[in-house]
Write a protein that holds these residues in place. Sequence first.
Motif, PDB file in Angstrom:
ATOM      1  N   LEU A  97     -14.174  -4.194   3.432  1.00 35.49           N
ATOM      2  CA  LEU A  97     -15.294  -3.856   4.302  1.00 35.49           C
ATOM      3  C   LEU A  97     -15.199  -4.607   5.623  1.00 35.49           C
ATOM      4  O   LEU A  97     -15.546  -4.068   6.684  1.00 35.49           O
ATOM      5  CB  LEU A  97     -16.618  -4.172   3.602  1.00 35.49           C
ATOM      6  N   ALA A  98     -14.730  -5.848   5.567  1.00 35.91           N
ATOM      7  CA  ALA A  98     -14.624  -6.653   6.784  1.00 35.91           C
ATOM      8  C   ALA A  98     -13.617  -6.076   7.770  1.00 35.91           C
ATOM      9  O   ALA A  98     -13.750  -6.269   8.982  1.00 35.91           O
ATOM     10  CB  ALA A  98     -14.246  -8.094   6.420  1.00 35.91           C
ATOM     11  N   THR A  99     -12.611  -5.379   7.278  1.00 35.14           N
ATOM     12  CA  THR A  99     -11.613  -4.797   8.180  1.00 35.14           C
ATOM     13  C   THR A  99     -12.119  -3.522   8.850  1.00 35.14           C
ATOM     14  O   THR A  99     -11.611  -3.128   9.899  1.00 35.14           O
ATOM     15  CB  THR A  99     -10.316  -4.454   7.432  1.00 35.14           C
ATOM     16  N   GLY A 100     -13.080  -2.854   8.206  1.00 35.23           N
ATOM     17  CA  GLY A 100     -13.562  -1.575   8.713  1.00 35.23           C
ATOM     18  C   GLY A 100     -13.340  -0.426   7.756  1.00 35.23           C
ATOM     19  O   GLY A 100     -13.527   0.740   8.138  1.00 35.23           O
ATOM     20  N   CYS A 101     -12.950  -0.722   6.512  1.00 33.30           N
ATOM     21  CA  CYS A 101     -12.870   0.337   5.502  1.00 33.30           C
ATOM     22  C   CYS A 101     -14.282   0.815   5.164  1.00 33.30           C
ATOM     23  O   CYS A 101     -15.241   0.037   5.206  1.00 33.30           O
ATOM     24  CB  CYS A 101     -12.171  -0.162   4.239  1.00 33.30           C
ATOM     25  N   ASP A 102     -14.389   2.077   4.794  1.00 34.32           N
ATOM     26  CA  ASP A 102     -15.683   2.692   4.521  1.00 34.32           C
ATOM     27  C   ASP A 102     -15.975   2.852   3.032  1.00 34.32           C
ATOM     28  O   ASP A 102     -17.096   3.197   2.657  1.00 34.32           O
ATOM     29  CB  ASP A 102     -15.731   4.067   5.185  1.00 34.32           C
ATOM     30  N   GLY A 103     -14.985   2.621   2.199  1.00 33.04           N
ATOM     31  CA  GLY A 103     -15.148   2.771   0.767  1.00 33.04           C
ATOM     32  C   GLY A 103     -13.836   2.451   0.085  1.00 33.04           C
ATOM     33  O   GLY A 103     -12.911   1.890   0.695  1.00 33.04           O
ATOM     34  N   VAL A 104     -13.744   2.805  -1.193  1.00 32.63           N
ATOM     35  CA  VAL A 104     -12.577   2.476  -2.015  1.00 32.63           C
ATOM     36  C   VAL A 104     -12.026   3.750  -2.648  1.00 32.63           C
ATOM     37  O   VAL A 104     -12.780   4.613  -3.116  1.00 32.63           O
ATOM     38  CB  VAL A 104     -12.955   1.474  -3.129  1.00 32.63           C
ATOM     39  N   LYS A 105     -10.711   3.865  -2.635  1.00 33.10           N
ATOM     40  CA  LYS A 105     -10.016   4.938  -3.349  1.00 33.10           C
ATOM     41  C   LYS A 105      -9.365   4.356  -4.592  1.00 33.10           C
ATOM     42  O   LYS A 105      -8.657   3.333  -4.514  1.00 33.10           O
ATOM     43  CB  LYS A 105      -8.949   5.568  -2.454  1.00 33.10           C
ATOM     44  N   MET A 106      -9.592   4.987  -5.742  1.00 37.48           N
ATOM     45  CA  MET A 106      -8.933   4.583  -6.981  1.00 37.48           C
ATOM     46  C   MET A 106      -8.111   5.758  -7.509  1.00 37.48           C
ATOM     47  O   MET A 106      -8.638   6.841  -7.729  1.00 37.48           O
ATOM     48  CB  MET A 106      -9.960   4.147  -8.027  1.00 37.48           C
ATOM     49  N   ILE A 107      -6.818   5.515  -7.694  1.00 40.28           N
ATOM     50  CA  ILE A 107      -5.904   6.505  -8.252  1.00 40.28           C
ATOM     51  C   ILE A 107      -5.483   6.105  -9.670  1.00 40.28           C
ATOM     52  O   ILE A 107      -4.741   6.816 -10.352  1.00 40.28           O
ATOM     53  CB  ILE A 107      -4.650   6.649  -7.342  1.00 40.28           C
ATOM     54  N   GLU A 108      -5.999   4.954 -10.126  1.00 44.85           N
ATOM     55  CA  GLU A 108      -5.565   4.394 -11.410  1.00 44.85           C
ATOM     56  C   GLU A 108      -5.848   5.296 -12.600  1.00 44.85           C
ATOM     57  O   GLU A 108      -5.243   5.122 -13.669  1.00 44.85           O
ATOM     58  CB  GLU A 108      -6.237   3.038 -11.643  1.00 44.85           C
ATOM     59  N   GLY A 109      -6.774   6.251 -12.451  1.00 47.36           N
ATOM     60  CA  GLY A 109      -7.079   7.154 -13.552  1.00 47.36           C
ATOM     61  C   GLY A 109      -6.150   8.346 -13.654  1.00 47.36           C
ATOM     62  O   GLY A 109      -6.272   9.152 -14.586  1.00 47.36           O
ATOM     63  N   LYS A 110      -5.215   8.493 -12.709  1.00 45.32           N
ATOM     64  CA  LYS A 110      -4.217   9.565 -12.821  1.00 45.32           C
ATOM     65  C   LYS A 110      -3.234   9.173 -13.924  1.00 45.32           C
ATOM     66  O   LYS A 110      -2.728   8.042 -13.941  1.00 45.32           O
ATOM     67  CB  LYS A 110      -3.501   9.760 -11.489  1.00 45.32           C
ATOM     68  N   PRO A 111      -2.926  10.056 -14.868  1.00 42.48           N
ATOM     69  CA  PRO A 111      -2.166   9.651 -16.055  1.00 42.48           C
ATOM     70  C   PRO A 111      -0.825   8.996 -15.766  1.00 42.48           C
ATOM     71  O   PRO A 111      -0.454   8.019 -16.437  1.00 42.48           O
ATOM     72  CB  PRO A 111      -1.995  10.960 -16.820  1.00 42.48           C
ATOM     73  N   ASP A 112      -0.054   9.502 -14.789  1.00 45.91           N
ATOM     74  CA  ASP A 112       1.239   8.879 -14.546  1.00 45.91           C
ATOM     75  C   ASP A 112       1.085   7.502 -13.905  1.00 45.91           C
ATOM     76  O   ASP A 112       1.890   6.599 -14.153  1.00 45.91           O
ATOM     77  CB  ASP A 112       2.147   9.781 -13.714  1.00 45.91           C
ATOM     78  N   MET A 113       0.027   7.295 -13.106  1.00 43.37           N
ATOM     79  CA  MET A 113      -0.240   5.965 -12.568  1.00 43.37           C
ATOM     80  C   MET A 113      -0.696   5.026 -13.680  1.00 43.37           C
ATOM     81  O   MET A 113      -0.318   3.847 -13.707  1.00 43.37           O
ATOM     82  CB  MET A 113      -1.312   6.034 -11.480  1.00 43.37           C
ATOM     83  N   ARG A 114      -1.486   5.544 -14.586  1.00 42.19           N
ATOM     84  CA  ARG A 114      -1.981   4.724 -15.706  1.00 42.19           C
ATOM     85  C   ARG A 114      -0.823   4.275 -16.593  1.00 42.19           C
ATOM     86  O   ARG A 114      -0.844   3.177 -17.150  1.00 42.19           O
ATOM     87  CB  ARG A 114      -2.990   5.536 -16.514  1.00 42.19           C
TER      88      ARG A 114
END
Length: 383
Positions: A97-114
């Motif tokens: 947030l301090a850098t200027g990001c507006d939220g969080v993206k999570m890809i960890e629930g994609k099966p091949d990433m998991r």
Amino acid sequence: MNLNEFAPFPLIDGHIHYPHPSQLSRLLDICDRLQINRFNVVCTPDRSRLSLIPDALHLKAQRPQQIYVFGGLDISAYFRAPAEVGQVFAAQIDQLLATGCDGVKMIEGKPDMRRMLPVPPFDSPAFAPYWEKMSASQVPIVFHVNDPEEFWDPKRIPGWAVERGWFYGDGSYINNEKQYTEIFNVLQHNPALKVIFAHFFFLSAQLSRLADLLDQYPGVHIDLTPGIEMYPNFSASIDQTRDFFIKYQDRILFGTDIGARALLSVPQTDIQFSESQGRVLLVRNFLENPASFQLQPDGGFLFGDQPLTLHGLGLPPEVLHKIYHANFERVVSPQPRPLQPAAIIDLCHQLEKMIQIQGSAQPGQPADTSVVRQVRAFFESVV
């Protein structure tokens, strides 16, 4: 319908990928040509560079009033501190947030990433501090959980999907229902969590189940980013689908996944205008067209290898207004957060040191600090 025939609402694409800084001008041009007024870059992990956040923040600096950024989590934490990832991620949120990001993206629930990452169960104590932080702070998450349910079924998965390595039913990938159960448990313990489940949470064939979830948790939203199964499923039950969209018009966000194919291509390829246009036309035709329309094949990456006849919803203007931009503005913000160059420089220094020390996100992967050094130099020049 073509672009000039669509409703003249401002358009926020809440789900766009920025695979490499070489695509900066191309991505901006594509969004301009497709009449995307504002868009959200969702950052996924990179094995050699750890993070694509610096790239996205540099892109945002080109058009700070137009571009949102959802930063990805530090996946090296899964290897460094698997039992404490929740604490690590909770601390990282303030930095993003301090850098200027507006939220969080999570890809960890994609099966091949998991399978690739040693991700603890989402409902485990290891993750708890992170969910508590996200719930208390109301920072929005775009969360990819599972994939089309056909990908676990050898009788239903398309042959071209098998060729791409997307079959998950061999026992080496997490079961999709197990992962749904983990997420439902997370929501039960954190009912105020503000989350946008990508690709309609892969429940386009189970709208009653999805409706129950939306009824129970007011912070849950879904985006329209195409999955291979979504729009055929919608068309197969078009009356039920239209009723769902009308009832939950405040919970649905526009998204396309522009840039995803270039992100996943090895070797790297450019973002293609024709494919990007196809994504926008698909979603907008589905929302606005009251009749049937043709979806052309794309060679088996997303839309399959055969033409499809789909049915549109013909939604009223007040619903389109919400889906196209008002819902995103309410859930995220009417305007992107301001960039903070000093904090971005600190983040770049941190990433450079991490890459130099540990090499990459995974042992044996090549490390690359060139892009993060270039981004750091850019922001140092504007301080």
